[in-house]
Design a protein around this motif. Structure first.
Motif, PDB file in Angstrom:
ATOM      1  N   TYR A  13       0.615  -0.605  -0.316  1.00 56.18           N
ATOM      2  CA  TYR A  13      -0.261  -0.149   0.098  1.00 56.18           C
ATOM      3  C   TYR A  13       1.029   1.322  -0.107  1.00 56.18           C
ATOM      4  O   TYR A  13       1.796   1.403   1.248  1.00 56.18           O
ATOM      5  CB  TYR A  13      -0.763  -0.131   1.429  1.00 56.18           C
ATOM      6  CG  TYR A  13      -1.870  -0.826   0.884  1.00 56.18           C
ATOM      7  CD1 TYR A  13      -2.794  -0.721   1.279  1.00 56.18           C
ATOM      8  CD2 TYR A  13      -1.321  -2.106   1.783  1.00 56.18           C
ATOM      9  CE1 TYR A  13      -3.784  -1.994   0.775  1.00 56.18           C
ATOM     10  CE2 TYR A  13      -2.313  -3.555   1.825  1.00 56.18           C
ATOM     11  CZ  TYR A  13      -3.976  -3.264   1.637  1.00 56.18           C
ATOM     12  OH  TYR A  13      -4.325  -4.123   1.592  1.00 56.18           O
ATOM     13  N   ASP A  14       0.753   2.336  -0.734  1.00 61.61           N
ATOM     14  CA  ASP A  14       1.902   2.638  -1.131  1.00 61.61           C
ATOM     15  C   ASP A  14       1.198   4.719  -0.383  1.00 61.61           C
ATOM     16  O   ASP A  14       1.920   5.422  -0.371  1.00 61.61           O
ATOM     17  CB  ASP A  14       2.593   3.503  -2.570  1.00 61.61           C
ATOM     18  CG  ASP A  14       0.733   4.496  -3.087  1.00 61.61           C
ATOM     19  OD1 ASP A  14      -0.237   4.417  -2.860  1.00 61.61           O
ATOM     20  OD2 ASP A  14       1.085   4.333  -4.895  1.00 61.61           O
ATOM     21  N   GLY A  15       0.170   4.485   0.678  1.00 69.35           N
ATOM     22  CA  GLY A  15      -0.223   5.401   1.043  1.00 69.35           C
ATOM     23  C   GLY A  15      -0.853   6.501   0.436  1.00 69.35           C
ATOM     24  O   GLY A  15      -1.776   7.723   0.790  1.00 69.35           O
ATOM     25  N   SER A  16      -0.307   6.619  -1.268  1.00 67.46           N
ATOM     26  CA  SER A  16      -1.264   7.442  -2.179  1.00 67.46           C
ATOM     27  C   SER A  16      -2.999   6.920  -2.096  1.00 67.46           C
ATOM     28  O   SER A  16      -4.146   8.019  -2.695  1.00 67.46           O
ATOM     29  CB  SER A  16      -0.893   7.128  -3.777  1.00 67.46           C
ATOM     30  OG  SER A  16      -1.233   6.065  -4.016  1.00 67.46           O
ATOM     31  N   GLY A  17      -3.734   6.257  -1.627  1.00 71.06           N
ATOM     32  CA  GLY A  17      -4.940   5.985  -1.897  1.00 71.06           C
ATOM     33  C   GLY A  17      -5.642   4.760  -2.666  1.00 71.06           C
ATOM     34  O   GLY A  17      -6.621   4.252  -3.474  1.00 71.06           O
TER      35      GLY A  17
END
Length: 77
Positions: A13-17
């Protein structure tokens, strides 16, 4: 010399949504060095079997152990 550890088959999960992606993550000295859809090769390989790797506010968190610090821009797709 630092040990390089490959976290193979991680769900990232890259945190960008954006939707999570399956990747192999190379970690050295507690930092993400590379993220790749292909195996990257390392001194030690840990098969995460699709465990999640989630970027926190300043660190990455692995569901079974702590991982590293990095910018999501360096995470590759």
């Amino acid at each position: 010399m630092s040990e390089h550890v490959e976290l193979r088959n991680a769900t990232v999960y890259d945190g960008s949504g954006s939707a999570p992606v399956a990747r192999n993550v190379l970690v050295a000295d507690g930092r993400i060095e590379q993220v790749s859809p292909s195996p990257v090769g390392a001194d030690r390989v840990l098969d995460l079997k699709r465990s999640a790797l989630d970027r926190g506010s300043s660190t990455c968190t692995l569901t079974r152990s702590s991982a590293c610090s990095s910018s999501p821009r360096s995470w590759g797709r």
